[in-house]
Design a protein around this motif. Structure first.
Motif, PDB file in Angstrom:
ATOM      1  N   ALA A 274       9.513   1.807   5.962  1.00  0.00           N
ATOM      2  CA  ALA A 274      10.447   1.487   4.882  1.00  0.00           C
ATOM      3  C   ALA A 274      10.391   2.536   3.779  1.00  0.00           C
ATOM      4  N   ASP A 275      10.270   3.805   4.145  1.00  0.00           N
ATOM      5  CA  ASP A 275      10.329   4.867   3.149  1.00  0.00           C
ATOM      6  C   ASP A 275      11.697   4.856   2.473  1.00  0.00           C
ATOM      7  N   ALA A 276      11.783   5.441   1.282  1.00  0.00           N
ATOM      8  CA  ALA A 276      13.007   5.418   0.494  1.00  0.00           C
ATOM      9  C   ALA A 276      14.152   6.127   1.216  1.00  0.00           C
TER      10      ALA A 276
ATOM     11  N   SER B 244       3.474   9.703   6.722  1.00  0.00           N
ATOM     12  CA  SER B 244       4.078   8.528   7.353  1.00  0.00           C
ATOM     13  C   SER B 244       3.938   8.590   8.872  1.00  0.00           C
ATOM     14  N   LEU B 245       4.074   9.778   9.420  1.00  0.00           N
ATOM     15  CA  LEU B 245       3.928   9.946  10.865  1.00  0.00           C
ATOM     16  C   LEU B 245       2.515   9.575  11.311  1.00  0.00           C
ATOM     17  N   ARG B 246       1.526   9.990  10.538  1.00  0.00           N
ATOM     18  CA  ARG B 246       0.148   9.659  10.925  1.00  0.00           C
ATOM     19  C   ARG B 246      -0.084   8.157  10.872  1.00  0.00           C
ATOM     20  N   TRP B 247       0.528   7.482   9.886  1.00  0.00           N
ATOM     21  CA  TRP B 247       0.417   6.024   9.814  1.00  0.00           C
ATOM     22  C   TRP B 247       1.044   5.390  11.054  1.00  0.00           C
TER      23      TRP B 247
ATOM     24  N   LEU C 275       0.833  -1.202   0.000  1.00  0.00           N
ATOM     25  CA  LEU C 275       0.000   0.000   0.000  1.00  0.00           C
ATOM     26  C   LEU C 275       0.866   1.249   0.000  1.00  0.00           C
ATOM     27  N   ASP C 276       0.332   2.339  -0.526  1.00  0.00           N
ATOM     28  CA  ASP C 276       1.019   3.622  -0.400  1.00  0.00           C
ATOM     29  C   ASP C 276       0.126   4.549   0.416  1.00  0.00           C
ATOM     30  N   ASN C 277       0.665   5.706   0.792  1.00  0.00           N
ATOM     31  CA  ASN C 277      -0.097   6.616   1.659  1.00  0.00           C
ATOM     32  C   ASN C 277      -0.317   7.975   1.005  1.00  0.00           C
ATOM     33  N   LYS C 278      -0.333   7.993  -0.328  1.00  0.00           N
ATOM     34  CA  LYS C 278      -0.471   9.275  -1.027  1.00  0.00           C
ATOM     35  C   LYS C 278      -1.808   9.951  -0.748  1.00  0.00           C
ATOM     36  N   GLU C 279      -2.814   9.148  -0.448  1.00  0.00           N
ATOM     37  CA  GLU C 279      -4.138   9.714  -0.196  1.00  0.00           C
ATOM     38  C   GLU C 279      -4.439   9.846   1.297  1.00  0.00           C
ATOM     39  N   ASP C 280      -3.481   9.476   2.152  1.00  0.00           N
ATOM     40  CA  ASP C 280      -3.717   9.528   3.594  1.00  0.00           C
ATOM     41  C   ASP C 280      -3.682  10.967   4.096  1.00  0.00           C
ATOM     42  N   ALA C 281      -4.451  11.212   5.139  1.00  0.00           N
ATOM     43  CA  ALA C 281      -4.410  12.522   5.780  1.00  0.00           C
ATOM     44  C   ALA C 281      -3.114  12.658   6.565  1.00  0.00           C
ATOM     45  N   PRO C 282      -2.478  13.824   6.547  1.00  0.00           N
ATOM     46  CA  PRO C 282      -1.226  14.002   7.287  1.00  0.00           C
ATOM     47  C   PRO C 282      -1.474  14.207   8.770  1.00  0.00           C
ATOM     48  N   ALA C 283      -0.446  13.965   9.551  1.00  0.00           N
ATOM     49  CA  ALA C 283      -0.506  14.255  10.988  1.00  0.00           C
ATOM     50  C   ALA C 283      -0.249  15.739  11.212  1.00  0.00           C
ATOM     51  N   GLU C 284      -0.554  16.194  12.395  1.00  0.00           N
ATOM     52  CA  GLU C 284      -0.188  17.559  12.761  1.00  0.00           C
ATOM     53  C   GLU C 284       1.324  17.624  12.994  1.00  0.00           C
TER      54      GLU C 284
END
Length: 341
Positions: free
Chosen positions: A139-141, A79-82, A53-62
């Motif tokens: 595991a971000d690039a 990534s932080l919100r995940w 899965l990718d997180n391009k559509e995920d809402a960001p964290a504060e």
């Protein structure tokens, strides 16, 4: 569906399942086999197995509260919100430890051959465990800023207590709200520098353990109550002085390390001794205790602490260890949240 599953009793965080299935043997009833294969494929797809899965559509964290001068980028905030969700909402990890396929065509046992002739069956025996986990693998690039994202996770949850652990385990550990970060020796200064860059000096109480000397100099009380982050090298866990201290605290013989199962043997005894120490410090004859500071201990080992969070940096390199004493020592470290970078 021709399957029988029996759930076995297990600790609160783990469920064990033993299951067996009798299926139509290959080549005998093709239609039934195709239906079974289709069902299995549908189940795998429905469970989300092997999906990237990718997180391009995920809402960001504060933005973490301490990230004033160098805020995280949008991708890092996603990534932080995940990571925050993984800690807030436990997930279940299903692993198969052994999977035995007993096909009548490949076995000469008389009873099995009779079953083939009479029922046209084959047998599958599988042992599974389901773990309730909080954490994961980031595991971000390369160059994406995994270190900064992890520091943001620590900063954003600084005042959020870790979830409670089972009462029987709680009596066997020193509890800590600190994050333990294990890193290769050449990356210690980089981690300390990143903390300073993003959070400045003084926001977090950081204790750096490069060698056994730093661990000898700290008490259990300070390690568990006066520190927010412990940055430690992997090499420490494998040093002869550290392992000797582990043997002393577990009350094992000097030659226990020569046994193949030494790591597991000491951990059970270490837990018992730590439990005795917490109940009555004078009941355990440990060196480096502090008589003037009741209930404290100099030179504790990391395995005695139940950390809020453990971070394994350069996680992909740990696979090269294989099933070794070094790898087992990492498995003996306990925390509410576990991360690999």
């Amino acid at each position: 569906d021709g399957s029988i599953k029996a759930a076995a009793s297990a600790p609160a965080r783990t469920s064990c399942v033993f299951e067996w299935k009798a299926e139509v043997a290959a080549g005998r009833k093709g239609r039934a086999k195709k239906a079974a294969d289709a069902t299995e494929a549908a189940e795998a797809e429905g469970s989300g197995a092997f999906r990237l899965l990718d997180n391009k559509e995920d809402a960001p964290a504060e933005q973490p509260p301490g990230f004033v001068r160098w805020p995280l980028r949008l991708q890092q905030l996603r990534s932080l919100r995940w990571m925050q969700r993984c800690e807030e909402e436990p997930r279940y990890f299903d692993v198969v430890f052994s999977d035995l396929h007993c096909h009548p065509d490949g076995v000469r046992d008389a009873s099995t051959l009779r079953a083939q002739a009479r029922f046209e069956w084959r047998y599958n025996v599988r042992c599974r465990e389901v773990y309730d986990i909080r954490g994961g693998i980031l595991a971000d690039a390369m160059g994406y800023g995994k270190t900064a994202t992890t520091i943001g996770l620590i900063d954003s949850s600084l005042n959020v207590p870790a979830p409670p652990i089972r009462s029987d385990l709680e009596r066997c550990f020193f509890r800590s709200q600190a994050t333990l970060i294990l890193v290769p020796s050449n990356l210690v200064d980089q981690w300390v520098g990143e903390f300073t860059k993003f959070l400045g000096v003084g926001r977090l109480r950081i204790y750096v353990v490069r060698t056994v000397s730093q661990l000898k100099a700290i008490s259990k009380r300070r390690l568990c109550e006066e520190v927010d982050v412990v940055v430690c090298t992997y090499r420490l866990l494998y040093s002869p002085v550290y392992r000797k201290r582990l043997l002393e605290l577990s009350g094992s013989d000097a030659d226990a390390a020569a046994r193949p199962s030494w790591a597991y043997a000491h951990m059970a005894q270490l837990r018992k001794n730590t439990k005795r120490f917490l109940a009555n410090p004078s009941s355990v004859d440990w060196e480096h205790t502090l008589p003037a500071e009741m209930g404290s201990l100099m030179f504790p080992v990391l395995e005695q602490v139940w950390w809020k969070r453990i971070v394994f940096d350069e996680f992909h390199e740990l696979e090269a260890m294989g099933d070794s004493a070094q790898f087992q020592s990492l498995q003996n470290l306990c925390a509410s949240y576990r991360w690999g970078l």
